[in-house]
Scaffold this active site. Structure first.
Site, short mmCIF file in Angstrom:
data_model
loop_
_atom_site.label_atom_id
_atom_site.label_comp_id
_atom_site.label_asym_id
_atom_site.label_seq_id
_atom_site.Cartn_x
_atom_site.Cartn_y
_atom_site.Cartn_z
N SER A 1 30.49 30.29 50.99
CA SER A 1 30.01 31.59 50.53
C SER A 1 29.15 31.47 49.28
O SER A 1 28.10 32.13 49.17
CB SER A 1 31.19 32.53 50.28
OG SER A 1 32.11 31.98 49.36
N TYR A 2 29.53 30.62 48.32
CA TYR A 2 28.76 30.51 47.08
C TYR A 2 27.46 29.76 47.30
O TYR A 2 26.40 30.17 46.82
CB TYR A 2 29.61 29.82 46.00
CG TYR A 2 29.01 29.91 44.62
CD1 TYR A 2 28.27 31.01 44.21
CD2 TYR A 2 29.20 28.88 43.70
CE1 TYR A 2 27.73 31.09 42.93
CE2 TYR A 2 28.68 28.95 42.42
CZ TYR A 2 27.94 30.05 42.04
OH TYR A 2 27.41 30.11 40.77
N HIS B 1 27.67 20.72 56.93
CA HIS B 1 28.06 19.61 57.82
C HIS B 1 28.73 20.09 59.10
O HIS B 1 28.84 19.32 60.06
CB HIS B 1 29.00 18.66 57.09
CG HIS B 1 30.39 19.19 56.88
ND1 HIS B 1 30.67 20.11 55.89
CD2 HIS B 1 31.56 18.94 57.52
CE1 HIS B 1 31.95 20.39 55.94
NE2 HIS B 1 32.52 19.71 56.91
N LYS C 1 32.61 23.84 40.51
CA LYS C 1 33.44 24.05 39.33
C LYS C 1 34.75 23.31 39.52
O LYS C 1 35.54 23.66 40.39
CB LYS C 1 33.69 25.54 39.10
CG LYS C 1 32.41 26.32 38.79
CD LYS C 1 32.65 27.81 38.68
CE LYS C 1 31.35 28.55 38.39
NZ LYS C 1 31.54 30.02 38.32
N LYS D 1 38.79 27.74 33.57
CA LYS D 1 38.93 29.18 33.83
C LYS D 1 39.64 29.44 35.16
O LYS D 1 40.34 30.45 35.31
CB LYS D 1 37.56 29.87 33.78
CG LYS D 1 36.56 29.45 34.85
CD LYS D 1 36.62 30.30 36.10
CE LYS D 1 35.66 29.79 37.16
NZ LYS D 1 35.74 30.60 38.40
N SER E 1 38.23 37.31 42.91
CA SER E 1 38.58 35.94 42.56
C SER E 1 39.73 35.43 43.41
O SER E 1 40.83 36.00 43.41
CB SER E 1 38.97 35.85 41.08
OG SER E 1 39.63 34.64 40.81
N ARG E 2 39.50 34.35 44.14
CA ARG E 2 40.56 33.74 44.95
C ARG E 2 41.68 33.23 44.05
O ARG E 2 42.86 33.29 44.41
CB ARG E 2 40.00 32.58 45.77
CG ARG E 2 38.88 32.94 46.70
CD ARG E 2 38.26 31.68 47.30
NE ARG E 2 36.89 31.90 47.71
CZ ARG E 2 36.06 30.92 48.04
NH1 ARG E 2 36.48 29.67 48.03
NH2 ARG E 2 34.82 31.19 48.40
#
Length: 343
Positions: A22-23, A43, A117, A202, A265-266
Protein backbone atom coordinates in the site's frame (compact mmCIF):
# COMPACT_ATOMS: atom_id res chain seq x y z
CA UNK A 1 3.97 -12.13 -16.17
CA UNK A 2 3.56 -8.37 -15.82
CA UNK A 3 6.74 -7.04 -17.33
CA UNK A 4 8.02 -4.39 -19.64
CA UNK A 5 7.96 -5.89 -23.10
CA UNK A 6 9.76 -4.85 -26.25
CA UNK A 7 6.73 -2.66 -26.97
CA UNK A 8 6.93 -0.91 -23.62
CA UNK A 9 8.54 2.50 -23.81
CA UNK A 10 10.70 2.57 -20.72
CA UNK A 11 12.91 5.46 -21.79
CA UNK A 12 12.92 8.53 -19.56
CA UNK A 13 11.83 6.62 -16.47
CA UNK A 14 12.05 9.06 -13.57
CA UNK A 15 12.10 6.49 -10.78
CA UNK A 16 11.55 2.82 -10.06
CA UNK A 17 9.63 1.99 -6.89
CA UNK A 18 10.52 -1.43 -5.49
CA UNK A 19 7.65 -2.76 -3.40
CA UNK A 20 3.99 -2.78 -4.41
CA UNK A 21 2.34 -2.79 -1.00
CA UNK A 22 0.00 0.00 0.00
CA UNK A 23 2.76 2.51 0.84
CA UNK A 24 4.95 1.72 -2.16
CA UNK A 25 1.94 1.98 -4.43
CA UNK A 26 0.88 5.31 -2.92
CA UNK A 27 4.36 6.78 -3.39
CA UNK A 28 4.46 5.54 -6.98
CA UNK A 29 1.05 7.12 -7.64
CA UNK A 30 2.21 10.41 -6.16
CA UNK A 31 5.38 10.42 -8.26
CA UNK A 32 3.47 9.62 -11.44
CA UNK A 33 0.95 12.37 -10.70
CA UNK A 34 3.80 14.83 -11.04
CA UNK A 35 3.92 13.86 -14.72
CA UNK A 36 6.89 11.51 -14.44
CA UNK A 37 7.12 7.99 -15.86
CA UNK A 38 7.39 5.63 -12.90
CA UNK A 39 7.82 1.87 -12.64
CA UNK A 40 6.15 0.02 -9.77
CA UNK A 41 7.85 -3.34 -9.26
CA UNK A 42 6.42 -6.21 -7.22
CA UNK A 43 7.50 -9.83 -6.90
CA UNK A 44 4.05 -11.42 -6.67
CA UNK A 45 2.82 -12.00 -10.21
CA UNK A 46 -0.85 -12.45 -9.30
CA UNK A 47 -0.85 -9.21 -7.31
CA UNK A 48 0.82 -7.23 -10.09
CA UNK A 49 -1.51 -8.70 -12.71
CA UNK A 50 -4.45 -7.55 -10.61
CA UNK A 51 -3.01 -4.04 -10.25
CA UNK A 52 -2.46 -3.83 -14.01
CA UNK A 53 -5.93 -5.16 -14.84
CA UNK A 54 -7.69 -2.80 -12.41
CA UNK A 55 -5.26 0.10 -12.87
CA UNK A 56 -5.77 0.55 -9.14
CA UNK A 57 -5.01 -1.17 -5.83
CA UNK A 58 -8.61 -1.89 -4.92
CA UNK A 59 -7.69 -3.97 -1.87
CA UNK A 60 -5.83 -1.28 0.08
CA UNK A 61 -6.33 1.95 -1.91
CA UNK A 62 -9.87 1.61 -3.28
CA UNK A 63 -11.10 4.22 -5.69
CA UNK A 64 -7.65 5.65 -6.49
CA UNK A 65 -6.93 5.26 -10.20
CA UNK A 66 -3.35 4.84 -11.40
CA UNK A 67 -1.96 7.68 -13.52
CA UNK A 68 -1.30 6.64 -17.14
CA UNK A 69 2.47 7.08 -16.65
CA UNK A 70 2.63 4.43 -13.90
CA UNK A 71 4.04 1.15 -15.28
CA UNK A 72 3.58 -2.23 -13.55
CA UNK A 73 6.44 -4.75 -13.64
CA UNK A 74 7.60 -8.04 -12.15
CA UNK A 75 10.90 -7.97 -14.06
CA UNK A 76 13.47 -6.87 -11.49
CA UNK A 77 16.38 -6.55 -13.91
CA UNK A 78 14.58 -4.28 -16.38
CA UNK A 79 12.96 -2.29 -13.59
CA UNK A 80 16.28 -1.57 -11.87
CA UNK A 81 18.16 -0.74 -15.06
CA UNK A 82 15.42 1.51 -16.45
CA UNK A 83 16.02 4.28 -13.91
CA UNK A 84 19.01 5.81 -12.18
CA UNK A 85 16.99 6.38 -9.02
CA UNK A 86 15.39 3.57 -7.02
CA UNK A 87 12.92 3.96 -4.16
CA UNK A 88 12.78 0.86 -1.95
CA UNK A 89 9.51 0.44 -0.05
CA UNK A 90 9.53 -3.06 1.44
CA UNK A 91 9.16 -4.34 5.03
CA UNK A 92 12.33 -3.99 7.08
CA UNK A 93 12.72 -7.75 7.58
CA UNK A 94 13.24 -8.28 3.82
CA UNK A 95 15.15 -5.05 3.14
CA UNK A 96 18.57 -6.70 2.98
CA UNK A 97 17.27 -9.57 0.87
CA UNK A 98 15.73 -7.22 -1.69
CA UNK A 99 18.92 -5.15 -1.94
CA UNK A 100 20.93 -8.34 -2.44
CA UNK A 101 18.63 -9.29 -5.31
CA UNK A 102 18.90 -5.80 -6.78
CA UNK A 103 22.69 -5.55 -6.67
CA UNK A 104 23.53 -7.56 -9.85
CA UNK A 105 21.31 -5.27 -11.93
CA UNK A 106 22.44 -1.88 -10.64
CA UNK A 107 23.80 0.69 -13.06
CA UNK A 108 27.10 2.39 -12.30
CA UNK A 109 25.19 5.60 -11.57
CA UNK A 110 22.34 4.01 -9.57
CA UNK A 111 21.18 5.87 -6.47
CA UNK A 112 19.05 4.18 -3.81
CA UNK A 113 16.53 5.79 -1.50
CA UNK A 114 14.30 3.88 0.89
CA UNK A 115 11.04 4.64 2.65
CA UNK A 116 11.26 1.47 4.74
CA UNK A 117 10.87 2.16 8.45
CA UNK A 118 12.68 -0.21 10.76
CA UNK A 119 16.00 -1.78 11.69
CA UNK A 120 17.65 -5.04 10.71
CA UNK A 121 16.00 -8.07 12.33
CA UNK A 122 17.97 -9.86 15.07
CA UNK A 123 20.72 -7.19 15.12
CA UNK A 124 19.01 -3.80 15.40
CA UNK A 125 21.38 -2.30 12.83
CA UNK A 126 20.39 0.84 10.96
CA UNK A 127 19.28 0.19 7.39
CA UNK A 128 22.20 2.27 6.10
CA UNK A 129 24.56 -0.38 7.48
CA UNK A 130 22.50 -3.10 5.83
CA UNK A 131 22.54 -1.21 2.52
CA UNK A 132 26.30 -0.65 2.57
CA UNK A 133 26.90 -4.32 3.39
CA UNK A 134 24.64 -5.42 0.53
CA UNK A 135 25.65 -2.87 -2.11
CA UNK A 136 29.07 -1.55 -1.17
CA UNK A 137 29.90 2.13 -0.87
CA UNK A 138 29.86 3.22 -4.51
CA UNK A 139 26.17 4.23 -4.66
CA UNK A 140 24.47 7.25 -3.11
CA UNK A 141 21.97 6.38 -0.39
CA UNK A 142 19.04 8.32 1.04
CA UNK A 143 16.11 7.85 3.40
CA UNK A 144 12.58 9.22 3.03
CA UNK A 145 10.58 9.40 6.25
CA UNK A 146 7.75 11.26 7.90
CA UNK A 147 4.06 11.22 8.83
CA UNK A 148 2.31 9.52 5.94
CA UNK A 149 -0.66 7.20 5.69
CA UNK A 150 -0.77 5.46 2.33
CA UNK A 151 -4.46 6.04 1.65
CA UNK A 152 -4.28 9.80 2.28
CA UNK A 153 -1.13 10.16 0.17
CA UNK A 154 -2.63 8.18 -2.71
CA UNK A 155 -5.83 10.21 -2.51
CA UNK A 156 -3.89 13.44 -2.95
CA UNK A 157 -4.49 14.80 0.54
CA UNK A 158 -1.89 17.33 1.79
CA UNK A 159 1.18 15.56 3.18
CA UNK A 160 4.68 16.57 4.30
CA UNK A 161 7.74 14.37 4.61
CA UNK A 162 11.54 14.70 4.85
CA UNK A 163 14.51 13.25 2.98
CA UNK A 164 18.13 12.89 4.10
CA UNK A 165 21.33 11.74 2.44
CA UNK A 166 25.05 12.46 2.68
CA UNK A 167 24.76 13.24 -1.06
CA UNK A 168 23.24 16.72 -1.21
CA UNK A 169 22.70 16.52 -4.97
CA UNK A 170 20.64 13.37 -4.45
CA UNK A 171 18.53 15.16 -1.82
CA UNK A 172 17.91 18.04 -4.20
CA UNK A 173 16.95 15.69 -7.04
CA UNK A 174 14.59 13.72 -4.80
CA UNK A 175 12.92 16.93 -3.69
CA UNK A 176 12.44 17.90 -7.33
CA UNK A 177 10.94 14.52 -8.24
CA UNK A 178 8.72 13.96 -5.22
CA UNK A 179 7.65 17.45 -4.18
CA UNK A 180 4.27 18.61 -5.44
CA UNK A 181 3.35 22.17 -4.47
CA UNK A 182 -0.37 21.31 -4.38
CA UNK A 183 -0.35 18.31 -2.04
CA UNK A 184 3.07 16.83 -1.18
CA UNK A 185 5.79 18.86 0.52
CA UNK A 186 9.30 17.41 0.89
CA UNK A 187 11.79 18.91 3.36
CA UNK A 188 15.55 18.34 3.23
CA UNK A 189 17.22 17.06 6.40
CA UNK A 190 20.93 16.71 7.13
CA UNK A 191 20.66 13.96 9.76
CA UNK A 192 20.89 10.62 7.95
CA UNK A 193 21.10 8.63 11.19
CA UNK A 194 18.23 10.34 13.01
CA UNK A 195 15.95 10.09 10.01
CA UNK A 196 16.42 6.31 9.90
CA UNK A 197 15.88 5.79 13.61
CA UNK A 198 12.72 7.84 14.08
CA UNK A 199 10.62 5.68 11.79
CA UNK A 200 11.52 2.52 13.70
CA UNK A 201 11.05 3.78 17.25
CA UNK A 202 7.73 5.51 16.55
CA UNK A 203 6.25 2.15 15.50
CA UNK A 204 7.07 0.73 18.93
CA UNK A 205 5.65 3.69 20.84
CA UNK A 206 2.50 3.52 18.70
CA UNK A 207 1.91 -0.03 19.92
CA UNK A 208 2.20 1.30 23.46
CA UNK A 209 -0.26 4.10 22.73
CA UNK A 210 -2.70 1.56 21.35
CA UNK A 211 -2.28 -0.62 24.43
CA UNK A 212 -2.96 2.36 26.68
CA UNK A 213 -6.16 3.22 24.85
CA UNK A 214 -7.19 -0.43 24.68
CA UNK A 215 -6.88 -0.71 28.45
CA UNK A 216 -9.02 2.43 28.72
CA UNK A 217 -6.53 4.87 30.22
CA UNK A 218 -7.67 7.88 28.18
CA UNK A 219 -6.05 10.91 26.56
CA UNK A 220 -3.86 11.95 29.50
CA UNK A 221 -2.04 8.63 29.54
CA UNK A 222 -1.71 8.51 25.75
CA UNK A 223 -0.18 11.99 25.66
CA UNK A 224 2.24 11.18 28.47
CA UNK A 225 3.30 8.03 26.66
CA UNK A 226 3.89 9.93 23.40
CA UNK A 227 5.93 12.59 25.20
CA UNK A 228 8.08 10.14 27.12
CA UNK A 229 8.37 7.96 24.03
CA UNK A 230 9.81 10.95 22.20
CA UNK A 231 12.34 11.35 25.02
CA UNK A 232 13.39 7.70 24.63
CA UNK A 233 13.67 8.07 20.86
CA UNK A 234 15.85 11.16 21.27
CA UNK A 235 18.12 9.54 23.87
CA UNK A 236 18.81 6.58 21.61
CA UNK A 237 19.32 8.80 18.59
CA UNK A 238 21.83 11.06 20.33
CA UNK A 239 23.74 7.99 21.55
CA UNK A 240 24.04 6.90 17.91
CA UNK A 241 25.30 10.32 16.81
CA UNK A 242 22.01 11.80 15.60
CA UNK A 243 20.96 15.39 16.26
CA UNK A 244 18.35 15.88 18.99
CA UNK A 245 16.44 18.44 16.91
CA UNK A 246 15.77 15.84 14.20
CA UNK A 247 13.31 14.15 16.52
CA UNK A 248 11.25 17.34 16.73
CA UNK A 249 10.74 17.16 12.97
CA UNK A 250 8.83 15.11 10.41
CA UNK A 251 10.61 11.79 11.01
CA UNK A 252 10.36 12.12 14.80
CA UNK A 253 7.53 13.99 16.48
CA UNK A 254 5.50 14.26 13.27
CA UNK A 255 5.46 10.55 12.52
CA UNK A 256 5.12 9.68 16.21
CA UNK A 257 1.98 11.77 16.77
CA UNK A 258 0.37 10.51 13.56
CA UNK A 259 1.00 6.85 14.30
CA UNK A 260 0.00 7.04 17.96
CA UNK A 261 -3.29 8.88 17.49
CA UNK A 262 -4.98 7.63 14.32
CA UNK A 263 -6.51 4.21 13.77
CA UNK A 264 -5.21 4.08 10.21
CA UNK A 265 -1.99 3.00 11.95
CA UNK A 266 -1.58 -0.78 12.00
CA UNK A 267 0.79 -0.48 14.95
CA UNK A 268 -1.74 1.46 17.00
CA UNK A 269 -4.54 -0.99 16.12
CA UNK A 270 -2.26 -3.89 17.05
CA UNK A 271 -1.68 -2.29 20.45
CA UNK A 272 -5.39 -1.64 20.89
CA UNK A 273 -6.11 -5.33 20.41
CA UNK A 274 -3.44 -6.26 22.96
CA UNK A 275 -4.75 -3.72 25.47
CA UNK A 276 -8.23 -5.17 25.09
CA UNK A 277 -6.95 -8.60 26.08
CA UNK A 278 -5.94 -10.12 22.75
CA UNK A 279 -2.75 -12.12 22.27
CA UNK A 280 0.01 -11.33 19.79
CA UNK A 281 -1.05 -13.87 17.16
CA UNK A 282 -4.73 -12.96 17.16
CA UNK A 283 -3.92 -9.25 17.11
CA UNK A 284 -1.67 -9.63 14.06
CA UNK A 285 -4.27 -11.78 12.32
CA UNK A 286 -6.89 -9.11 12.98
CA UNK A 287 -4.77 -6.44 11.25
CA UNK A 288 -4.25 -8.58 8.15
CA UNK A 289 -1.14 -6.68 6.97
CA UNK A 290 2.47 -6.43 8.13
CA UNK A 291 2.71 -4.84 11.59
CA UNK A 292 6.22 -3.39 11.37
CA UNK A 293 6.24 -2.40 15.02
CA UNK A 294 6.15 -6.02 16.18
CA UNK A 295 9.60 -6.73 14.74
CA UNK A 296 10.77 -3.15 15.36
CA UNK A 297 10.20 -3.64 19.09
CA UNK A 298 12.78 -6.40 19.29
CA UNK A 299 15.17 -4.51 17.01
CA UNK A 300 14.97 -1.28 19.03
CA UNK A 301 15.26 -3.24 22.28
CA UNK A 302 18.41 -4.94 21.02
CA UNK A 303 19.90 -1.63 19.87
CA UNK A 304 19.09 0.13 23.15
CA UNK A 305 20.69 -2.65 25.17
CA UNK A 306 23.77 -2.64 22.96
CA UNK A 307 24.11 1.14 23.35
CA UNK A 308 23.33 1.11 27.08
CA UNK A 309 20.38 3.49 26.65
CA UNK A 310 17.49 3.34 29.12
CA UNK A 311 14.14 2.99 27.29
CA UNK A 312 11.56 1.89 29.88
CA UNK A 313 8.54 2.14 27.55
CA UNK A 314 10.28 0.04 24.90
CA UNK A 315 11.32 -2.42 27.62
CA UNK A 316 7.74 -2.96 28.78
CA UNK A 317 6.38 -3.31 25.24
CA UNK A 318 9.12 -5.84 24.49
CA UNK A 319 8.10 -7.86 27.55
CA UNK A 320 4.45 -7.86 26.43
CA UNK A 321 5.25 -8.93 22.86
CA UNK A 322 8.07 -11.39 23.44
CA UNK A 323 7.79 -12.55 27.05
CA UNK A 324 4.03 -12.88 27.43
CA UNK A 325 3.58 -10.09 29.97
CA UNK A 326 0.06 -8.76 30.41
CA UNK A 327 -0.38 -5.23 29.03
CA UNK A 328 -2.03 -4.03 32.26
CA UNK A 329 0.86 -5.31 34.35
CA UNK A 330 3.31 -3.57 32.00
CA UNK A 331 1.42 -0.30 32.44
CA UNK A 332 1.45 -0.69 36.22
CA UNK A 333 5.19 -1.36 36.19
CA UNK A 334 5.79 1.82 34.19
CA UNK A 335 3.72 3.88 36.62
CA UNK A 336 5.50 2.33 39.61
CA UNK A 337 8.98 3.38 38.47
CA UNK A 338 11.04 5.58 40.81
CA UNK A 339 10.54 9.33 40.59
CA UNK A 340 12.68 10.89 37.87
CA UNK A 341 13.68 14.26 36.45
CA UNK A 342 11.89 15.00 33.17
CA UNK A 343 15.11 15.91 31.36
Amino acid sequence: MVTMTTQTDYSDISMTVLGAGSYGTSLAISLARNGAKVILWGHEEAHMNRLEADRANEEFLPGVAFPPSLIMSTDLEKSVQASRDLLVVVPSHVFGLVLGNVKPFLRDDSRICWATKGLEPETGRLLKEVAVEALGESHSLAVLSGPTFAKELASGMPTAIAVASPDKEFVKDLQEKIHCSKTFRVYANNDFTGMQLGGAVKNVIAIGAGMSDGIGFGANARTALITRGLAEMTRLGVALGAEAETFMGMAGLGDLVLTCTDNQSRNRRFGLALGQGGDVDSAQEEIGQVVEGYRNTKEVWLLANRMGVEMPIVEQIYQVLYQGKDARVAAQDLLARDKKSES
